[in-house]
Design a protein around this motif. Sequence first.
Motif, PDB file in Angstrom:
ATOM      1  N   PHE A 142       0.845  -1.143   0.235  1.00  0.00           N
ATOM      2  CA  PHE A 142       0.164   0.016   0.038  1.00  0.00           C
ATOM      3  C   PHE A 142       0.723   1.452   0.027  1.00  0.00           C
ATOM      4  N   GLY A 143       2.290   1.068   0.595  1.00  0.00           N
ATOM      5  CA  GLY A 143       2.984   2.424   0.743  1.00  0.00           C
ATOM      6  C   GLY A 143       3.523   2.492  -0.755  1.00  0.00           C
ATOM      7  N   ARG A 144       3.969   1.571  -1.356  1.00  0.00           N
ATOM      8  CA  ARG A 144       4.297   1.858  -2.892  1.00  0.00           C
ATOM      9  C   ARG A 144       3.254   2.345  -3.499  1.00  0.00           C
ATOM     10  N   LEU A 145       1.923   1.869  -3.403  1.00  0.00           N
ATOM     11  CA  LEU A 145       0.953   2.373  -4.543  1.00  0.00           C
ATOM     12  C   LEU A 145       0.689   3.851  -3.977  1.00  0.00           C
ATOM     13  N   GLU A 146       0.776   4.063  -2.689  1.00  0.00           N
ATOM     14  CA  GLU A 146       0.486   5.515  -2.267  1.00  0.00           C
ATOM     15  C   GLU A 146       1.663   6.665  -2.997  1.00  0.00           C
ATOM     16  N   THR A 147       2.701   6.143  -2.979  1.00  0.00           N
ATOM     17  CA  THR A 147       3.789   6.775  -3.669  1.00  0.00           C
ATOM     18  C   THR A 147       3.548   7.094  -5.355  1.00  0.00           C
ATOM     19  N   GLN A 148       3.122   6.000  -5.963  1.00  0.00           N
ATOM     20  CA  GLN A 148       2.821   6.027  -7.197  1.00  0.00           C
ATOM     21  C   GLN A 148       1.782   6.946  -7.410  1.00  0.00           C
ATOM     22  N   PHE A 149       0.660   6.698  -6.553  1.00  0.00           N
ATOM     23  CA  PHE A 149      -0.619   7.769  -7.157  1.00  0.00           C
ATOM     24  C   PHE A 149      -0.054   9.134  -6.570  1.00  0.00           C
ATOM     25  N   ALA A 150       0.766   9.337  -5.674  1.00  0.00           N
ATOM     26  CA  ALA A 150       1.270  10.520  -5.463  1.00  0.00           C
ATOM     27  C   ALA A 150       1.858  11.313  -6.677  1.00  0.00           C
ATOM     28  N   ALA A 151       2.541  10.465  -7.506  1.00  0.00           N
ATOM     29  CA  ALA A 151       3.324  10.823  -8.761  1.00  0.00           C
ATOM     30  C   ALA A 151       2.410  11.162  -9.857  1.00  0.00           C
ATOM     31  N   GLY A 152       1.125  11.075  -9.768  1.00  0.00           N
ATOM     32  CA  GLY A 152       0.241  11.324 -10.726  1.00  0.00           C
ATOM     33  C   GLY A 152      -0.234  10.263 -11.719  1.00  0.00           C
ATOM     34  N   VAL A 153       0.119   9.028 -11.209  1.00  0.00           N
ATOM     35  CA  VAL A 153      -0.570   7.731 -12.091  1.00  0.00           C
ATOM     36  C   VAL A 153      -1.810   7.489 -11.446  1.00  0.00           C
ATOM     37  N   GLU A 154      -2.657   7.371 -12.284  1.00  0.00           N
ATOM     38  CA  GLU A 154      -4.166   7.272 -11.893  1.00  0.00           C
ATOM     39  C   GLU A 154      -4.611   5.914 -11.750  1.00  0.00           C
ATOM     40  N   HIS A 155      -3.810   5.032 -12.179  1.00  0.00           N
ATOM     41  CA  HIS A 155      -4.235   3.610 -12.044  1.00  0.00           C
ATOM     42  C   HIS A 155      -3.333   2.569 -11.731  1.00  0.00           C
ATOM     43  N   VAL A 156      -3.510   1.489 -11.242  1.00  0.00           N
ATOM     44  CA  VAL A 156      -2.358   0.446 -10.549  1.00  0.00           C
ATOM     45  C   VAL A 156      -1.575   0.098 -11.517  1.00  0.00           C
ATOM     46  N   ALA A 157      -1.592  -0.264 -12.629  1.00  0.00           N
ATOM     47  CA  ALA A 157      -0.776  -0.615 -13.468  1.00  0.00           C
ATOM     48  C   ALA A 157      -0.406   0.501 -14.782  1.00  0.00           C
ATOM     49  N   GLY A 158      -0.629   1.600 -14.471  1.00  0.00           N
ATOM     50  CA  GLY A 158      -0.204   2.961 -15.420  1.00  0.00           C
ATOM     51  C   GLY A 158      -1.362   3.755 -15.634  1.00  0.00           C
ATOM     52  N   ARG A 177      -4.326   8.538  -0.690  1.00  0.00           N
ATOM     53  CA  ARG A 177      -4.578   8.539  -1.952  1.00  0.00           C
ATOM     54  C   ARG A 177      -5.048   7.123  -2.446  1.00  0.00           C
ATOM     55  N   LEU A 178      -4.479   6.198  -1.729  1.00  0.00           N
ATOM     56  CA  LEU A 178      -5.021   4.756  -2.106  1.00  0.00           C
ATOM     57  C   LEU A 178      -6.778   4.669  -1.703  1.00  0.00           C
ATOM     58  N   GLN A 179      -7.077   5.466  -0.762  1.00  0.00           N
ATOM     59  CA  GLN A 179      -8.553   5.419  -0.576  1.00  0.00           C
ATOM     60  C   GLN A 179      -9.163   6.284  -1.583  1.00  0.00           C
ATOM     61  N   ALA A 180      -8.390   7.233  -2.021  1.00  0.00           N
ATOM     62  CA  ALA A 180      -9.260   8.296  -3.114  1.00  0.00           C
ATOM     63  C   ALA A 180      -9.272   7.280  -4.145  1.00  0.00           C
ATOM     64  N   TRP A 181      -8.409   6.704  -4.583  1.00  0.00           N
ATOM     65  CA  TRP A 181      -8.355   5.685  -5.929  1.00  0.00           C
ATOM     66  C   TRP A 181      -9.706   4.759  -5.691  1.00  0.00           C
ATOM     67  N   TYR A 182      -9.777   4.065  -4.240  1.00  0.00           N
ATOM     68  CA  TYR A 182     -10.712   3.003  -4.039  1.00  0.00           C
ATOM     69  C   TYR A 182     -11.942   3.702  -4.069  1.00  0.00           C
ATOM     70  N   ALA A 183     -12.093   5.050  -3.678  1.00  0.00           N
ATOM     71  CA  ALA A 183     -13.467   5.607  -3.953  1.00  0.00           C
ATOM     72  C   ALA A 183     -13.947   6.089  -5.385  1.00  0.00           C
ATOM     73  N   ARG A 184     -12.913   5.912  -6.085  1.00  0.00           N
ATOM     74  CA  ARG A 184     -13.059   6.314  -7.584  1.00  0.00           C
ATOM     75  C   ARG A 184     -13.897   4.826  -8.216  1.00  0.00           C
ATOM     76  N   MET A 185     -13.024   3.909  -7.971  1.00  0.00           N
ATOM     77  CA  MET A 185     -13.429   2.685  -8.371  1.00  0.00           C
ATOM     78  C   MET A 185     -14.690   2.361  -7.898  1.00  0.00           C
ATOM     79  N   ASN A 186     -14.889   2.531  -6.727  1.00  0.00           N
ATOM     80  CA  ASN A 186     -16.330   2.283  -6.108  1.00  0.00           C
ATOM     81  C   ASN A 186     -17.437   2.715  -6.839  1.00  0.00           C
ATOM     82  N   THR A 187     -17.374   3.845  -7.636  1.00  0.00           N
ATOM     83  CA  THR A 187     -18.237   4.414  -8.302  1.00  0.00           C
ATOM     84  C   THR A 187     -18.970   3.633  -9.283  1.00  0.00           C
ATOM     85  N   PHE A 188     -18.168   2.529 -10.001  1.00  0.00           N
ATOM     86  CA  PHE A 188     -18.428   1.877 -10.847  1.00  0.00           C
ATOM     87  C   PHE A 188     -20.166   1.088 -10.443  1.00  0.00           C
TER      88      PHE A 188
END
Length: 311
Positions: free
Chosen positions: A160-176, A208-219
């Motif tokens: 989760f920490g590595r994903l948090e860093t990736q999201f902070a860099a502006g990558v919107e999704h997990v694999a790119g 940021r991980l939780q914000a990503w989760y919230a975006r996914m949850n809207t599906f």
Amino acid sequence: MADIILHQYATSPFSEKVRLLLGAKGLAWQAVEIPAILPKPDLLALTGGYRRTPVMQVGADIYCDTALICEVIDTLAPSPPLYPPAQAAVARVMAAWFDSALFTAAATYVFQPDGVASMLGHLSPAQVQAFVADRKAMRGDTNALRMPPPEATAQLHETFGRLETQFAAGVEHVAGPLLSVADFSLYHNLWFIRRAGALAQMLEAYPRLQAWYARMNTFGHGRPRVVGGEQAIGVALSADPVALDEGVREGEGLQPGDAVTITPTDYARDPVAGVLLALGPHRVTLRRQDPRAGALNVHFPRQGYQVRRAA
């Protein structure tokens, strides 16, 4: 397109992965609520023994394992794509890791004493005992879904920490930059942890991980309609399995028409017996006959499954 029937239950994390995908695709589908533990007579009539959840049915074709289910759904409804060409390889590899190693850590973390009350508190003591016995039988003598809790917690925090860093860099999704199957495989792990009462507080360290989760949850879950197991079996009985001409990949030592068994290589090692129809680099399909459901094609991913000539 024939109706999609998902054999699932409400608290299954892998079912949630597929439900969310069906929502992202904007699909109508039918839901059969199956038991969380054995016996599962209606499901096993369709699968021939495979008992993991969920299973997807389209007519008389039965698809096992969410890795394959996601591919089939993406073929039936290509938008939005699950496997963007520039991310397809990394998305598949990440999804496989999230579904196996990370889920092992999540399950270990969630089923610590502090999480059990939240996860199983709606069950009676007898039902809890039956659930535990069922999951122990699924594991058998393997080490699948066994990990020391401190190591499980550490693995979750590192990921989760590595994903948090990736999201902070502006990558919107997990694999790119684009949505992919990896997003759905990560999602169900968080969904599972969020159900674990006080243990879910670990996620607060990753906004940021939780914000990503919230975006996914809207599906959401698309447009489900609940049907019964008998009705789903009737659909299979009245349909013809899809004709296949894939053959068998050279070097497998088998031929179409051979009697075979297909068994998961990690846990829930319940073999499914039938006649081999196709065996390629990505998928294996057998034909089986059931007294209630008629002729069926049962499909599995090639990865993670052992194909053997029947005795």
